[in-house]
Design an enzyme around this catalytic site. Structure first.
Site, PDB file in Angstrom:
ATOM      1  N   GLY A 194       0.776  -1.226   0.000  1.00  0.00           N
ATOM      2  CA  GLY A 194       0.000   0.000   0.000  1.00  0.00           C
ATOM      3  C   GLY A 194       0.809   1.277   0.000  1.00  0.00           C
ATOM      4  O   GLY A 194       0.266   2.351  -0.286  1.00  0.00           O
ATOM      5  N   ASP A 195       2.098   1.199   0.310  1.00  0.00           N
ATOM      6  CA  ASP A 195       2.968   2.385   0.269  1.00  0.00           C
ATOM      7  C   ASP A 195       4.403   1.924   0.056  1.00  0.00           C
ATOM      8  O   ASP A 195       5.297   2.226   0.836  1.00  0.00           O
ATOM      9  CB  ASP A 195       2.842   3.195   1.554  1.00  0.00           C
ATOM     10  CG  ASP A 195       3.514   4.563   1.461  1.00  0.00           C
ATOM     11  OD1 ASP A 195       3.907   4.950   0.334  1.00  0.00           O
ATOM     12  OD2 ASP A 195       3.647   5.235   2.491  1.00  0.00           O
ATOM     13  N   LEU A 196       4.617   1.175  -1.039  1.00  0.00           N
ATOM     14  CA  LEU A 196       5.913   0.547  -1.273  1.00  0.00           C
ATOM     15  C   LEU A 196       6.875   1.512  -1.954  1.00  0.00           C
ATOM     16  O   LEU A 196       7.552   1.179  -2.917  1.00  0.00           O
ATOM     17  CB  LEU A 196       5.732  -0.723  -2.112  1.00  0.00           C
ATOM     18  CG  LEU A 196       6.834  -1.784  -2.014  1.00  0.00           C
ATOM     19  CD1 LEU A 196       6.943  -2.320  -0.600  1.00  0.00           C
ATOM     20  CD2 LEU A 196       6.571  -2.925  -2.994  1.00  0.00           C
ATOM     21  N   GLY A 197       6.914   2.737  -1.451  1.00  0.00           N
ATOM     22  CA  GLY A 197       7.860   3.721  -1.953  1.00  0.00           C
ATOM     23  C   GLY A 197       9.274   3.384  -1.535  1.00  0.00           C
ATOM     24  O   GLY A 197       9.517   2.546  -0.657  1.00  0.00           O
ATOM     25  N   ASN A 200      10.511   3.018   2.137  1.00  0.00           N
ATOM     26  CA  ASN A 200      10.026   1.914   2.975  1.00  0.00           C
ATOM     27  C   ASN A 200      10.645   0.568   2.636  1.00  0.00           C
ATOM     28  O   ASN A 200      10.247  -0.451   3.200  1.00  0.00           O
ATOM     29  CB  ASN A 200       8.505   1.807   2.870  1.00  0.00           C
ATOM     30  CG  ASN A 200       7.809   2.970   3.544  1.00  0.00           C
ATOM     31  OD1 ASN A 200       8.312   3.522   4.519  1.00  0.00           O
ATOM     32  ND2 ASN A 200       6.658   3.361   3.021  1.00  0.00           N
TER      33      ASN A 200
END
Length: 292
Positions: A194-197, A200
């Site tokens: 969901g926020d695999l920037g 992270n």
């Protein structure tokens, strides 16, 4: 979707940290601020302090999700919850203590080396394949949310909550991006971070090449479309690495590319909506920069 910012420890939290991190010197701890938490990083553990009451209310769910993920084989580490609770004192928010995952985000410039880029792409494929496999596990599916109408609800919420804060031109731009979501199929087949920037995903150097050591910040984990995580990778590291990953993983079809582009176009709106709901004016303003 927001990035990390280096912060100082608030005076109200120094007493709490002295209890959770005995022996650590507060002035020598690494402090970072993400969209939902202030994160205090010690040598072997990490303390998550929610920035808002809404983020605090989500901490038990976050810890439960991490315990479910602990049984998934992803080829890298996931933060293990060590303890959680409410601090004593009206000025202290609840907390979550996690085992620290070694490593650091990979600098984009490192991918200029072809060998490095290929090694990184292969490890992303392993990670994403593990998440896809976990999405078929009935116990995992039962423990994680899997909203089939996620994007329809998201579009409705943006129109209701953010449109009043936008200019006429901003609403027109947002409407085009939201309308594209109507064409997304309701895919719920993989565990999605969901926020695999880039911030992270942690790496260590192994024989001169990056090795994926762990993935952090699983606040938004759910069962959904792997295109969402691929979109975050593309946003962080660009189309060349994304193309390598899609080819290696066998995800090069037109449908996947279209879903990635459609989801990526909503990242700023996702950030703004989360900031608005959490009362985070800085994240809200940043997310609405192109819609003012």
């Amino acid at each position: 979707m927001g990035g990390w910012r280096v912060m100082e420890i608030s005076q109200a939290n120094r007493g709490l940290l002295s209890r959770l991190l005995p022996g650590a010197e507060p002035d020598r701890l690494m402090i970072r601020q993400g969209q939902f938490h202030q994160v205090v990083i010690a040598s072997d553990r990490v303390v998550c302090l929610p920035r808002t009451a809404a983020a605090a209310a989500r901490l038990p769910h976050r810890a439960a999700g991490l315990r479910v993920l602990a049984g998934i084989e992803l080829g890298c580490g996931i933060p293990e919850p060590l303890c959680e609770g409410s601090a004593q004192g009206v000025d202290e928010l609840p907390f979550l203590v996690l085992r620290r995952i070694p490593g650091a985000p990979l600098e984009a410039e490192a991918l200029d080396d072809r060998e490095v880029a290929e090694a990184v792409a292969a490890q992303y494929v392993t990670l994403l394949s593990g998440l896809a496999k976990a999405g078929a596990d009935e116990e995992v599916r039962a423990a994680l949310p899997a909203p089939p109408d996620r994007w329809r609800r998201f579009a409705a919420d943006v129109r209701a909550e953010l449109f009043p804060l936008m200019s006429d031109g901003g609403r027109q731009r947002a409407e085009r991006e939201l309308a594209a979501l109507d064409g997304l199929p309701g895919i719920t087949e993989a565990v999605v971070h969901g926020d695999l920037g880039a911030e992270n995903v942690l790496w260590v150097c192994d024989d001169g090449l990056p090795r994926l050591s762990g993935v952090i910040d699983w606040d938004e984990v759910a069962i959904g479309d792997p295109a969402e995580d691929l979109a975050a990778i593309g946003a962080g590291y660009g189309k060349d690495l994304l193309g390598r990953i899609l080819t290696l993983g066998g995800w090069s079809d037109r449908g996947m590319a279209d879903r990635i582009a459609t989801i990526r176009a909503t990242f700023a709106l996702q950030q703004a909506l989360s900031g608005h709901r959490d009362g985070d004016e800085e994240e809200l303003a940043d997310g609405l920069t192109g819609y003012a």
